[in-house]
Design a protein around this motif. Structure first.
Motif: not given
Ligand code: 5CA
Ligand code: ZN
Length: 478
Positions: A113, A115, A144, A146, A154, A156, A159, A162, A164, A208, A228, A231, A233, A263, A265, A267
């Motif tokens: 992400t 920031e 990430r 994961e 769903i 990944l 991603i 993304f 943001e 977050f 989810q 989100t 924050h 953000g 994705s 999803r």
């Molecule tokens: N910097 C903040 C806002 S962009 C952030 O990273 N928020 S987060 O971690 O919540 O991620 C934002 C959104 O990305 C989540 O709500 C979720 O819908 C999606 N997301 C998070 N991780 C994954 C993943 N591994 N694969 C697919 N979508 C994801």
């Protein structure tokens, strides 16, 4: 059936997980055969759905945000500035350690992400109150590592979509309003996908890393688990303090800024395809469908007249901005129906010699299967008005299904049972310990406190029996 016409069929959507995997392949959304775990490949058809979906979110954001693009690589010393943020992501970051055979002086993180990529620049860009609010977004790939089960679209490790947004404000309250605005924007976005979502404030242990609080939107998947899908924050001045983002206020004082980020994705595409799809394949809202209308000539005599009529209809619809395909391949009509139903095309028009004699065409809806004869003279208006009807019907159906699967619960046993089918709405006293106990005993997770519900009752926490006016959504989650 001739060999070349044998078609792959989907398992029933009742077996959602199998349906989902096969749908992605047969409808040509994602190819999962790429040899890196958690990375998948967009088929061109899937990608054209993605483009239509992301055009919507761009359109919504572009009203008062600006699009930008920051680097993928983040130097370790920036990434390691915000303590909570580091802790939240340390197990998920991929590091680049070498340039060729040379070890790098400064390790580089692949952004999980952005920031820590964006805020060092915000430090330089934000000078005075006149620079605020600053609202930028980017649509990029993030990485990430994961450890939970990865799944296309769903969960990944790469991603690819993304989106943001990162905003800077003068005060904490203005940032709080922006968080609300972001959630409104996401609800609007999902409405365009005909998906109802539930907004809720995440409990403190699920916010977050580095935020004051988090509000999320969740959608309900066909198997009763929630996803989810966005989100927002409130970052307070936490990052402003670590990245030294200050502005000069009207009195000439240097003040720390307040920030938000939000953000979504891909999803959003997982829930779009899963919610509306059926045993025959995809069902797409007209705004999203790469092909909105497929015209099937029914030819056994007068082929020329039929094809001419099909071409005329195509030209008329295209002039009105409709995305149209004529399937004049030499497959049987049944085989053509199968193909375009799998691809989720909202409307099918059939024109044959008998229709021509009546100066009419058959119009078939993908979402309901309804067929209707309509006059050729008004075909454009019929199609356009059907699009609106289909969009409304998809949203209504999904909303009814969601509402049917939210259950008021007062005991842990009740929660345990109801989360097998959907979402439990459960009293909670607000104590972290009760929340975590509830999660564990129910075999599910607290999503959060609904932000769009006016509570006027009093309830009893099912764990400690204390009275409370608060309830939370609890569900099994992806
Ligand atoms: N910097 C903040 C806002 S962009 C952030 O990273 N928020 S987060 O971690 O919540 O991620 C934002 C959104 O990305 C989540 O709500 C979720 O819908 C999606 N997301 C998070 N991780 C994954 C993943 N591994 N694969 C697919 N979508 C994801
Ligand atoms: Zn309690």
């Amino acid at each position: 059936m001739a060999e070349q016409e044998k078609e792959a069929t989907l398992p029933s959507k009742e077996n959602f997980s199998e349906w989902y995997n096969d749908m992605l392949q047969i409808a040509e959304i994602m190819d999962v055969r790429y040899p890196v775990k958690g990375s998948y490949v967009w088929y061109p058809f899937g990608f054209s759905i993605r483009r239509n979906v992301y055009d919507i979110i761009r359109g919504l954001l572009d009203k008062d945000h600006q699009e930008t693009m920051f680097p993928l690589l983040i130097p370790e010393h920036e990434f390691m500035k915000e303590a909570e943020h580091i802790k939240g992501f340390e197990e998920e970051v991929y590091w680049v350690l070498n340039g060729g055979t040379t070890p790098l002086d400064v390790k580089l993180a692949l952004r999980p992400t952005s920031e820590t990529a964006i805020y060092p620049m915000y430090r330089l860009w934000v000078r005075s109150h006149a620079d605020l609010p600053l609202k930028l977004y980017q649509i990029v790939n993030t990485f990430r590592y994961e450890t939970k089960h990865t799944r296309p679209l769903i969960r990944l490790r790469e991603i690819t979509s993304f989106k943001e947004a990162h905003t800077v404000h003068a005060t904490w309250d203005e940032a709080a309003s922006q968080v609300d605005e972001a959630i409104r924007l996401y609800i609007e976005f999902y409405k365009r996908l005909a998906i109802p979502v539930l907004p809720s404030k995440r409990p403190s242990w699920d916010k977050f890393p580095g935020a004051d609080y988090t509000i999320a939107v969740d959608s309900l998947m066909p198997d009763g688990k929630t996803l989810q899908v966005g989100t927002a924050h409130h970052l307070g001045d936490n990052f402003a303090k670590t990245f030294d983002i200050k502005y000069e206020d009207v009195d000439g004082e240097q003040v720390y800024a307040h920030q938000t980020c939000y953000g979504v994705s891909e999803r959003c595409i997982a829930t779009l395809l899963s919610t509306h799809g059926d045993d025959k394949g995809l069902v797409l809202p007209p705004e999203i469908a790469p092909t909105q209308v497929v015209i099937i000539p029914i030819i056994f005599k007068e082929p020329e007249a039929v094809l001419n009529a099909c071409n005329d209809v195509k030209a008329e619809l295209e002039a009105a901005g409709v995305r149209v395909t004529i399937d004049d391949s030499d497959k049987r009509p049944g085989s053509k129906y199968y193909k375009w139903e799998m691809k989720g095309v909202p409307l099918r028009i059939e024109i044959g010699p008998r229709d021509l004699k009546n100066e009419a065409a058959m119009l078939a809806r993908r979402d309901t299967g309804e067929k209707e004869q309509v006059p050729l003279a008004s075909i454009k208006d019929e199609v356009i008005s059907r699009f609106e009807i289909i969009q409304a019907a998809l949203l209504e159906k999904a909303t009814a299904e969601l509402n049917e699967r939210i259950f008021d619960c007062s005991t842990v046993d009740d929660v345990k049972e109801k989360v097998q089918d959907g979402i439990a709405l459960v009293p909670w006293c607000g104590e972290e310990k009760c929340g975590l106990d509830l999660d564990e005993q129910a075999g599910a997770g607290i999503l959060g406190i609904p932000t769009d519900m006016d509570e006027d009752g009093t309830y009893k926490c099912p764990i400690c029996s204390k009275e409370t006016r608060t309830r939370v959504y609890v569900a099994r989650t992806y």
